[in-house]
Design a protein around this motif. Structure first.
Motif, PDB file in Angstrom:
ATOM      1  N   LEU A   1      -8.721  13.813   4.250  1.00 29.66           N
ATOM      2  CA  LEU A   1      -9.226  13.102   3.074  1.00 29.66           C
ATOM      3  C   LEU A   1     -10.490  12.305   3.308  1.00 29.66           C
ATOM      4  CD1 LEU A   1      -5.821  11.808   1.619  1.00 29.66           C
ATOM      5  CD2 LEU A   1      -7.183  13.726   0.810  1.00 29.66           C
ATOM      6  N   THR A   2     -10.284  10.994   3.558  1.00 29.19           N
ATOM      7  CA  THR A   2     -11.408  10.088   3.793  1.00 29.19           C
ATOM      8  C   THR A   2     -10.855   8.855   4.498  1.00 29.19           C
ATOM      9  OG1 THR A   2     -13.216   8.880   2.733  1.00 29.19           O
ATOM     10  CG2 THR A   2     -11.177   9.046   1.485  1.00 29.19           C
ATOM     11  N   GLY A   3     -11.678   7.857   4.745  1.00 25.64           N
ATOM     12  CA  GLY A   3     -11.173   6.676   5.438  1.00 25.64           C
ATOM     13  C   GLY A   3     -12.229   5.598   5.487  1.00 25.64           C
ATOM     14  N   LEU A   4     -11.987   4.602   6.316  1.00 25.98           N
ATOM     15  CA  LEU A   4     -12.946   3.511   6.468  1.00 25.98           C
ATOM     16  C   LEU A   4     -13.932   3.844   7.587  1.00 25.98           C
ATOM     17  CD1 LEU A   4     -10.701   0.348   6.205  1.00 25.98           C
ATOM     18  CD2 LEU A   4     -12.350   1.207   4.550  1.00 25.98           C
ATOM     19  N   PRO A   5     -15.125   3.260   7.528  1.00 30.19           N
ATOM     20  CA  PRO A   5     -16.061   3.465   8.633  1.00 30.19           C
ATOM     21  C   PRO A   5     -15.471   2.926   9.933  1.00 30.19           C
ATOM     22  CG  PRO A   5     -16.902   1.851   7.045  1.00 30.19           C
ATOM     23  CD  PRO A   5     -15.672   2.447   6.461  1.00 30.19           C
TER      24      PRO A   5
ATOM     25  N   ILE B   1      -5.677   6.691   4.357  1.00 32.26           N
ATOM     26  CA  ILE B   1      -7.130   6.522   4.384  1.00 32.26           C
ATOM     27  C   ILE B   1      -7.505   5.118   4.873  1.00 32.26           C
ATOM     28  CG2 ILE B   1      -7.590   8.326   2.685  1.00 32.26           C
ATOM     29  CD1 ILE B   1      -7.911   6.217   0.577  1.00 32.26           C
ATOM     30  N   ASP B   2      -6.685   4.565   5.750  1.00 26.72           N
ATOM     31  CA  ASP B   2      -6.931   3.314   6.481  1.00 26.72           C
ATOM     32  C   ASP B   2      -6.699   2.056   5.659  1.00 26.72           C
ATOM     33  OD1 ASP B   2      -7.787   4.889   8.562  1.00 26.72           O
ATOM     34  OD2 ASP B   2      -9.911   4.653   8.092  1.00 26.72           O
TER      35      ASP B   2
ATOM     36  N   MET C   1       0.816  -1.200   0.000  1.00 32.02           N
ATOM     37  CA  MET C   1       0.000   0.000   0.000  1.00 32.02           C
ATOM     38  C   MET C   1       0.857   1.260   0.000  1.00 32.02           C
ATOM     39  SD  MET C   1      -3.076  -1.095   0.086  1.00 32.02           S
ATOM     40  CE  MET C   1      -3.915  -2.636   0.405  1.00 32.02           C
ATOM     41  N   SER C   2       0.445   2.229  -0.753  1.00 31.90           N
ATOM     42  CA  SER C   2       1.163   3.495  -0.761  1.00 31.90           C
ATOM     43  C   SER C   2       0.821   4.259   0.515  1.00 31.90           C
ATOM     44  CB  SER C   2       0.735   4.309  -1.970  1.00 31.90           C
ATOM     45  OG  SER C   2      -0.612   4.666  -1.824  1.00 31.90           O
TER      46      SER C   2
END
Ligand code: ZN
Length: 1020
Positions: free
Chosen positions: A637-641, A419-420, A412-413
């Motif tokens: 940014l964003t991520g996992l629930p 973002i999890d 994974m980068s």
């Protein structure tokens, strides 16, 4: 009376058992084949005994002739690849295609009639002169010749002199209780074959290394392989510079035999390194020889390949049942149908990106010996039974070997980690992959036919969903009981054709539970799981101890059990399952407090065992004022629930328009990687031009096919300096608008299986408020103007076959403020045809537009396109909303009027236009040509506001020119070269049409609605 009872009884038996009067045919093959490695042909002779164990007499036998799949563009494989936008075969040269010929079928020595199937040239029918009675055997022989296709198309073929000989010989289709199962070869969609024995002799130049199904019989060849296994490994650095290795002029014939298999594949390469190993099965302690054969190019990656093969063989045996053969081989090939492909005893592995990747593919393909090889289900119809259950074992293998916490960071980068996505093990990846399709609701039930899956769903549903739902079942039953069930299934159905009901029966018999909920919920339907905790209460028992009663509710659309975990202050946990709960039902679980240690939290789905589409309200914190409240955190940014937290994400936001100039701020949103039912975003920004607060927001709630939402924008829209110039005298004027929209949207949800044909309908009702404020330091000029609109919008799109589509839209808009200010109607009809078979952008488009007003003050029609001053309801974002000349005034929303050139004519009554666009057939020139014609109707009404009376004048306009697709999908530039009535203000000094002054552009800024952006990117 007696009859009735037997009838009732036999119904009962039928209901509880899968296949009644089970039988299976037997086919025993002897094949001699010679490889011509100069012209890439196989020359073969085949003989097989076909034993009819069915209770029916057979008049004919369906026979698969799968090399014919590579013969032309009309085969099922060709059509499927084309549909899925894989153009390798479409673009294949003649000598890269393949076929089978020289067939001459004889039954028991007598020539027979046979023919190709009318629809599929890779299926044949052999007519038996003498019908084959139950229990009888016939011997069928034929010579055959196979032209090997390019190995980059699908599973059969060659890359140079590296050979992948699979699905290569004439082979009877399965005949079972449901009748014949003839199936054309497909890349997406696998196989179903009869069990029997193989005796295959392969003749080829003696310096080839061969990996194949079966046990090698040729002593000399065994010695040859053993000697190769002793040599040092040749890798890229020790490889000879001259990489062409000529074929030996000596030939060898090597023989393989195997029983209880349903296919035979073989692979040959001259450059392979060979490594040999051994593994002992856990129960019968059988020694299994393992072979790895790999190219010098991949030698470094393949160093531990024997370990992977051994471990896969061991773990699959341990969990499912002992490997019943004595060899397993993995070869390094150039497979084009996925990362690898399984055949009995032998698997071919494609190029891997890392050791972890290679291990995953090798163990997965070796694992198919169980779920495909030994348990011979119908893969075409029930792909979850092989690919899905195998993927469940794959996740289990990776986690067993490397631990729950072995995360895939290496792959994974940094961005992914942020973002999890970097903190996931194999099962987390499966879970996320499935949930992505489920949260956007384009997942398909596992019961679908292989060819009906979107290619993303074939992976995300057949493989990954099955893996996660079987993990759910395993955790519910407990590992020990689950393994007993699986082992029972294995021993009952090995070397047979199990159906879905058979695996259910095995699990029910051993577990003693009714598992209909599992098969109904997760195989038959694409329902979603979602449980929440309602309450957790302490209850004093009669004996003085305390019991905690937790109530959970099923908010999902599947029936299933829910697990509830208590977490003590000291971190200790205790888990219990509810009974399977139907949708909407509540369930209770009871925890006895040991030593009266207080419980801190009660958590639903603690270990993420259940594939829930929402983790909302999964946690209950005891002795808190707001026990279900989650902590709020801000993240980038964003991520996992996350079950424990309400996450709000932050992004930088930048925008520009002529009045605000540059704007900068922050975008806050709640959209994590999965789609969610409730979404919102707000991007407040600071306008450097106006030194004021501006921005956008939106919020939407999805419910079934509906979406309820609100969105808005507030920016400056002009200085009004022109209008007020005579009185401005150095005073400041600024106009700011605020646009708010509330809407209900209904979107038809087509069956994803019908995606390739495709239709979509959308109905939307809008309520829009536009408020403009003119601010000034002169009190007189402080004006507030407010208008309200009601709009209804209908849009429907069809795909007509693969390359053409039609879209129809109707839009009605009414001003609700002033009684007489009436309404406006617009109809558009677009036809699009992709004239190049493989290039999406090579399109011809016909666009029709008709717009009618019943009051000219709502807006006039501009035949050029919708410019800012026509956009009365502020539905678009313009760089220069109040500009009347200059480049910024030339931004249009395409599709309204379509002249794409300024005529300085406006119409108050009606505008109709027709436009044709053709994208030029050149790759490096993103340009279309267009011609447009428009008719404008103007009512010269005596009463200013009323267009129902008065004389009508009609104007006919036409234009032609180019469209430069500067940033495809975002910005187009329109360059008219001819207009019949050009704008007199835009002529050259000599009074001629000036192209440059007439250039217009359109902008599509998806950031003005980020939800659409996310949805579109993922759903594609
Ligand atoms: Zn597989």
């Amino acid at each position: 009376m007696r009859k009735l009872i037997t009838l009732a009884f036999s119904f009962l038996v039928m209901a509880s058992w899968g296949q009644q009067n089970y039988f299976q045919q037997e086919v025993n093959y002897t094949i001699n084949v010679k490889l011509d490695d100069r012209n890439h042909f196989l020359y073969g002779d085949e003989k097989f005994d076909y034993i009819n164990n069915s209770p029916q007499t057979l008049q004919y036998i369906y026979i698969h002739l799968w090399p014919n799949a590579y013969k032309n563009q009309n085969t099922a494989m060709a059509k499927q690849l084309f549909r899925d936008r894989n153009y390798v075969f479409f673009n294949a040269l003649r000598n890269e295609k393949g076929f089978i010929d020289s067939l001459d079928f004889k039954v028991n020595g007598q020539k027979v009639d046979w023919k190709l199937d009318d629809e599929h040239i890779d299926i044949g029918i052999i007519y038996l002169k003498e019908p084959l009675a139950p229990g009888k055997k016939c011997t069928i022989t034929t010579p055959f010749r196979v032209k090997l296709p390019s190995g980059s198309i699908s599973r059969l073929g060659h890359v140079g002199q590296s050979y992948q000989i699979t699905q290569w010989y004439p082979k009877p289709a399965v005949y079972d209780a449901a009748g014949w199962h003839p199936m054309p070869y497909l890349t997406q969609g696998e196989f179903y074959s009869e069990y029997g024995s193989f005796d295959v002799s392969i003749t080829l130049p003696s310096n080839y290394v061969v990996g194949a199904t079966g046990n090698l019989q040729t002593k000399k060849e065994i010695a040859f392989l053993d000697s190769l296994a002793q040599l040092p490994i040749v890798n890229e650095s020790t490889m000879k510079a001259d990489t062409t290795l000529p074929s030996s002029s000596k030939w060898k014939t090597i023989q393989y035999k195997q029983r209880n298999v349903h296919d035979f594949g073989w692979f040959a390469d001259k450059k392979w390194n060979v490594r040999k190993g051994e593994v002992v099965t856990p129960y019968t302690k059988t020694k299994v020889t393992t072979w790895a054969m790999f190219t010098p190019q991949n030698a470094d990656l393949w160093q531990k390949s024997i370990e992977y093969i051994n471990d896969a063989t061991y773990y699959y045996s341990l969990w499912n049942g002992d490997y019943p053969y004595t060899q397993v081989t993995a070869v390094d090939g150039t497979i084009s149908a996925g990362g690898g492909m399984e055949y009995p005893n032998v698997t071919v592995i494609g190029n891997a990106s890392s050791e972890q990747d290679l291990e995953t593919v090798i163990m997965h393909e070796v694992g198919h010996n169980w779920f495909y090889g030994i348990l011979g289900s119908n893969e075409r119809d029930h792909a979850w039974m092989d690919e899905g259950i195998n993927s469940f074992n794959e996740d289990r293998y990776m986690i067993t070997k490397y631990g729950e916490d072995k995360k895939g960071e290496a792959r994974m980068s940094k961005l992914m980690a942020a973002i999890d996505l970097g903190r996931m093990n194999a099962r987390d990846v499966s879970m996320l992959t499935y949930l992505l399709t489920a949260s956007y609701d384009f997942d398909q039930p596992l019961k679908c036919h292989s060819n009906d899956y979107l290619s993303i769903n074939y992976g995300a549903n057949v493989y990954k969903k099955t893996a996660v739902v079987f993990f759910y079942l395993q955790q519910y039953l407990g590992e020990e009981l689950f393994d007993k069930c699986m082992q029972h299934y294995f021993s009952e159905w090995k070397f047979k054709h199990p159906q879905p009901k058979d695996i259910e029966d095995c699990f029910e018999k051993i577990s003693g539970q009714n598992l209909d909920w599992f098969f109904q919920s997760f195989i038959e339907s694409n329902g979603k799981a979602d449980f929440s905790i309602r309450s957790a209460k302490n209850k004093k028992q009669a004996d003085g101890t305390t019991q905690v009663v937790a109530t959970v509710k099923n908010y999902g659309s599947i029936t299933g059990p829910c697990n509830v975990t208590t977490v003590n202050k000291d971190g200790k946990t205790q888990t219990q399952w509810t009974a399977p709960l139907a949708p909407g039902k509540k369930g209770k679980v009871y925890f006895d407090l040991k030593d009266n240690v207080k419980i801190d939290k009660v958590i639903v789905n603690y270990d993420t065992v259940i594939p829930e589409i929402s983790y909302k309200n999964n946690q209950y914190r005891m002795r808190r004022l707001l026990p279900k409240n989650e902590k709020m955190v801000l993240r980038g940014l964003t991520g996992l629930p996350n079950r424990d937290r309400t996450q709000i994400y932050l992004l930088p936001a930048v925008a520009w328009n002529s009045y605000d100039q540059w704007m900068a701020g922050l975008m806050f949103h709640n959209q994590h990687v999965l789609n969610r039912q409730w979404q919102w975003m707000a991007a407040p920004m600071y306008s450097f031009g106006q030194k004021d607060l501006v921005g956008v927001y939106s919020a939407a709630l999805r419910w079934k096919k509906f979406q309820f939402g609100a969105q808005g924008r507030s920016f400056h829209s002009g200085y009004q300096a022109n209008l007020l110039s005579s009185s401005s005298n150095g005073h400041q004027f600024a106009e700011k608008y605020q646009w708010n929209q509330q809407y209900i949207k209904w979107t038809s949800k087509g069956d994803p299986a019908q995606y390739h044909k495709g239709y979509k309908t959308e109905i939307m009702i809008n309520y829009i408020t536009v408020q403009s404020d003119i601010k000034s330091d002169i009190e007189l000029f402080q004006v507030v103007r407010k208008r309200n609109f009601i709009q209804a919008h209908f849009n429907t799109q069809w795909k007509i076959g693969n390359r053409a589509s039609v879209e129809y839209a109707f839009h009605w808009s009414a001003n609700t403020d002033v009684k007489n200010l009436g309404s406006q109607r617009m109809t558009t009809f677009n036809y699009s045809y992709q004239y190049h078979p493989t290039k999406d952008n090579r399109k011809f488009q016909l666009n029709f537009f008709s717009g009618a007003n019943n009051n000219q003050l709502l807006s006039l029609w501009n035949p050029a396109g919708m410019t800012a001053n026509m956009d009365y309801s502020f539905s678009q974002y313009y760089f220069g909303r109040s500009e009347y000349d200059g480049i910024l005034s030339r931004q249009i929303a395409p599709g309204y009027g379509q002249l794409m050139a300024n005529t300085n004519q406006y119409f108050n009554l009606r505008l109709m236009s027709l436009n044709a666009m053709l994208r030029l057939p050149a790759d490096n020139v993103p340009v279309s040509v267009f011609v447009s014609g428009a008719a404008g109707f103007q009512r010269n009404s005596p009463a200013l506001l009323n267009v129902s009376e008065g004389e009508i004048t009609t104007s006919y306009l036409w234009s032609g020119g180019f469209i430069v697709h500067a940033f495809p999908g975002i910005m187009d530039i329109y360059v008219p070269v001819y207009v019949n009535e050009p704008n007199p203000n835009l002529l050259t000094k000599k009074g001629k049409f000036n192209i440059w002054k007439n250039v217009m552009f359109s902008l599509n800024i998806p950031a003005m609605n980020p939800f659409n952006l996310v949805t579109k990117t993922i759903a594609r």
